[in-house]
Design a protein around this motif. Structure first.
Motif, short mmCIF file in Angstrom:
data_model
loop_
_atom_site.label_atom_id
_atom_site.label_comp_id
_atom_site.label_asym_id
_atom_site.label_seq_id
_atom_site.Cartn_x
_atom_site.Cartn_y
_atom_site.Cartn_z
N TYR A 65 13.69 -17.49 -15.39
CA TYR A 65 13.07 -18.20 -16.52
C TYR A 65 11.63 -17.75 -16.74
O TYR A 65 11.03 -18.00 -17.77
N ILE A 66 11.05 -17.09 -15.72
CA ILE A 66 9.80 -16.36 -15.93
C ILE A 66 10.24 -14.89 -15.91
O ILE A 66 10.57 -14.36 -14.85
N GLU A 195 4.47 -15.88 -17.60
CA GLU A 195 4.68 -17.33 -17.57
C GLU A 195 3.91 -18.02 -18.70
O GLU A 195 4.40 -18.99 -19.28
N TYR A 226 -3.13 -23.72 -13.78
CA TYR A 226 -1.85 -23.87 -13.09
C TYR A 226 -1.04 -22.56 -13.10
O TYR A 226 -0.53 -22.13 -12.07
N TYR A 278 12.37 -28.92 -3.29
CA TYR A 278 13.13 -29.23 -4.52
C TYR A 278 14.15 -30.34 -4.23
O TYR A 278 13.86 -31.26 -3.48
N1 GLU Z 1 5.26 -21.33 -12.04
C1 GLU Z 1 6.53 -21.96 -11.80
C2 GLU Z 1 6.81 -23.08 -12.80
O1 GLU Z 1 5.95 -23.85 -13.05
C3 GLU Z 1 6.57 -22.45 -10.43
C4 GLU Z 1 7.88 -23.10 -10.14
C5 GLU Z 1 8.26 -23.10 -8.73
O2 GLU Z 1 7.96 -22.18 -7.98
O3 GLU Z 1 8.95 -24.08 -8.35
O4 GLU Z 1 7.87 -23.19 -13.35
#
Ligand code: GLU
Length: 641
Positions: A65-66, A195, A226, A278
């Motif tokens: 997604y990135i 991103e 961020y 997560y």
């Molecule tokens: N930059 C990513 C985001 O904000 C980090 C997500 C992650 O590593 O969980 O989607």
């Protein structure tokens, strides 16, 4: 689910001594082959085995997604483990840089706590697991992010720091993370751009936060902090050092720098434990039990307090977004070595190495007979406790129970700390309270084994409210001598060291009649020394012996260790009768008067007077036997515990 796959390495590392891999040092490798001597610590073998076994697992997907993250090499796999004493184990692609992504959240949370304080952070962000995806656009009922490990909470942390530093916010983040890693970290610009271009979901979260005034006006600027923090480049080694810093109460064990306070470390590890992995966080804590955080770049940090920091990198992610191979390494490590943080054991009793009184054990100060008699009679007036190891709540509680349940009838209690590197504040608190109570009960406590500047002494003395009854000596022997002096003073007083003694009182000349003694005096010369002067030097030829008539001398090894302190009526240098050279230095502690008897005239005398000679040699044997008995008692005491 991973149970069967890790089973083989769980049993594989035992019993191996020979390094199968070519060693980095050819000479060591050579000696390995000839002797079978192990050249690699077992932990390195274990990590290598993990690497070999899990690298073949190609399951999982790259985060896409990135877009830029899809350029990662799915074969990359690196593992690093940093111990609490700063040793770095590295296996595989541990030096390959990748973007830190969500792993940054743990460290930026710590930074937010440091920058704006616990209260502000708590008012802005919760600490409850969300039960939702990391990028969920949902807040708590009172409109705060659930916790700092999900995107909403992490963006709020960046917002708090931005509120303080404005444009300097990212630099504060980068610099703090660099301190955690022990080197200057940079940013992957391509990932940052990627991103920024696609991060609309995070934008939605940020605007939702803005709606509830969790973020300031500059939403885009906060988001940029961020996004940039997520694009910071690290290696598995960096992550391991960062984790080890958390495991080491905030001190980077490689650089020695205190990066963050222990208080903040505990808060950070708490949210890592409840929300770091997560939607797998609960299962992770259940199965692995090591505070951890993972990121979609493929990194995992795991910090086991007071043990180790682990960093892994492998970009193939499972359906929870956790690195497949990294997860396996963590699970295998925890299972193989039983590292679950809630599975701890400790035998608090081992902290007392010895507990005794001065029966048969005295300080190195030799006492004249009537003083020694007092000590023999009152031996139980001095109780000595020798402690060992880092002391904490549990061990000190045990010590204080020993002290209170077996009340020391001894008015003098010595606690020796020379084998104690550290004491926690809980330990110092409990001990301070007990020492205060003992002081109030009229018991004097003497702590030994540390200097005035020692942190352990500072921690304990600050918590003891009866300072008149608390003393400190750097050396246990000095503490014992001081305590002996108190007992002698109370029960009979001292021999005045200035008082001259008659030669007949010398142990070496016991049983000699007045004529025999007069003959010895005739052969000797009176010598005077001032305080601090060296009377005998180690290594010099031993050609005389001395009878101390007034003052005190100390016999010392070159290292400064005191072998004995002697007073009037005692001889020194008497080993010259048996040995050619002086084995130790002798210094005058006070002004000293003694008789020096040259060995050659003494030898002539002994030839002419064999009877007297026999008495002297018997006395010498008795003196040496007493010393041996004392030394044996000390050895016995130490080996009994
Ligand atoms: N930059 C990513 C985001 O904000 C980090 C997500 C992650 O590593 O969980 O989607």
């Amino acid at each position: 689910m991973h149970g069967t796959r890790i089973a083989s390495i769980l049993s594989k590392t035992e019993g191996d001594t020979v390094d199968a891999q070519p060693s980095r040092s050819p000479s060591v490798a050579g000696s390995t082959r000839s002797t079978g001597y192990p050249t690699r610590p077992p932990l390195r073998r274990f990590l290598t085995d993990c690497y070999e076994e899990f690298r073949t697992d190609n399951s999982g997907e790259l985060a896409d997604y990135i877009p830029e993250l899809t350029r990662a090499n799915p074969g990359h796999f690196g593992v690093a483990l940093v111990t609490i004493d700063g040793h770095v184990y590295e296996v595989g692609d541990s030096a390959v840089p990748f973007t830190i992504q969500s792993v940054s959240k743990a460290f930026v949370f710590a930074l937010a706590l440091e920058t704006v304080g616990e209260e502000r952070v708590a008012a802005t962000i919760g600490v409850e697991p969300s039960g939702e995806a990391f990028n969920s656009i949902r807040l708590t009922n009172d409109n705060r992010p659930f916790n700092p490990m999900v995107n909403a909470g992490a963006i709020a942390c960046s917002g708090l720091i931005y509120g303080v530093d404005g444009k300097g916010a990212f630099e504060r983040v980068r610099s703090k993370l660099s301190q955690f890693a022990g080197r200057e970290l940079g940013v992957d610009e391509a990932v940052h751009v990627s991103e920024t271009a696609t991060g609309n979901r995070n934008r939605a979260i940020a605007w939702l936060l803005r709606n509830y005034a969790v973020l300031p006006d500059d939403v885009d600027a906060v988001l940029d902090v961020y996004f940039r923090q997520c694009a910071i480049l690290v290696t598995a080694r960096d992550l391991a050092v960062m984790a080890a810093t958390l495991a080491n109460r905030g001190i980077n064990p490689v650089t020695g720098v205190q990066v963050i306070t222990p208080h903040i470390v505990a808060r950070t590890l708490s949210v890592m434990t409840s929300s770091g992995m997560y939607d797998y966080a609960g299962e992770w804590t259940y199965r692995v039990g090591i505070p951890a955080k993972s990121g979609v770049g493929g990194g995992i940090v795991a910090a086991l307090p007071s043990q180790l920091g682990l960093g892994t990198f492998s970009p193939l992610l499972d359906n929870h977004f956790n690195s497949v191979r990294g997860l396996k390494v963590c699970e295998a490590l925890s299972a193989r070595f039983d590292l679950h943080m809630l599975n701890r054991n400790a035998d608090v009793r081992t902290c007392i190495m010895a507990d005794y009184d001065v029966y048969g054990i005295s300080s190195r100060r030799s006492r004249p007979p009537h003083e020694q008699q007092i000590l023999d009679d009152r031996h139980s007036d001095i109780r000595i406790l020798e402690l060992v190891g880092a002391l904490n709540f549990g061990t000190i509680d045990y010590v204080t129970r020993r002290l209170t349940s077996e009340p020391p009838n001894a008015p003098l209690l010595i606690i020796d700390f020379r084998r104690v590197p550290d004491i926690t504040s809980a330990g110092a608190e409990l001990l301070g309270e007990t020492l205060t109570a003992l002081g109030n009960a009229g018991i004097t406590t003497i702590l030994s084994g540390f200097e005035e500047t020692s942190a352990v002494w500072a921690a304990i003395s600050a918590r003891t409210a009866e300072p008149r009854r608390l003393r400190r000596f750097a050396l246990l022997d000095d503490a014992i001598e001081w305590a002996e002096d108190q007992v002698i003073y109370r029960f009979g007083g001292f021999t005045d060291v200035k008082e001259s003694t008659h030669l007949g009182e010398q142990a070496l000349l016991a049983e000699l009649d007045t004529d025999e003694i007069a003959a010895i005096v005739k052969l000797s010369t009176t010598r005077h020394y001032s305080a601090g002067q060296r009377i005998i030097a180690a290594g010099e030829p031993a050609n005389s012996l001395f009878f101390l008539q007034s003052g005190m001398v100390s016999v010392k090894l070159r290292s400064g260790v005191r072998l004995a302190s002697l007073g009037p009526g005692m001889e020194f240098g008497e080993m010259a009768i048996l040995e050619q050279g002086r084995s130790a230095d002798v210094f005058a502690d006070t002004p000293v008067t003694c008789l020096e008897l040259p060995l050659d005239s003494f030898a002539d005398y002994r030839r002419l007077h064999p009877e007297t000679s026999l008495k002297i040699m018997r006395n010498l044997a008795a003196i040496l036997a007493r010393r041996l008995v004392l030394a044996n008692a000390k050895v016995d005491l130490l080996s009994a515990y």
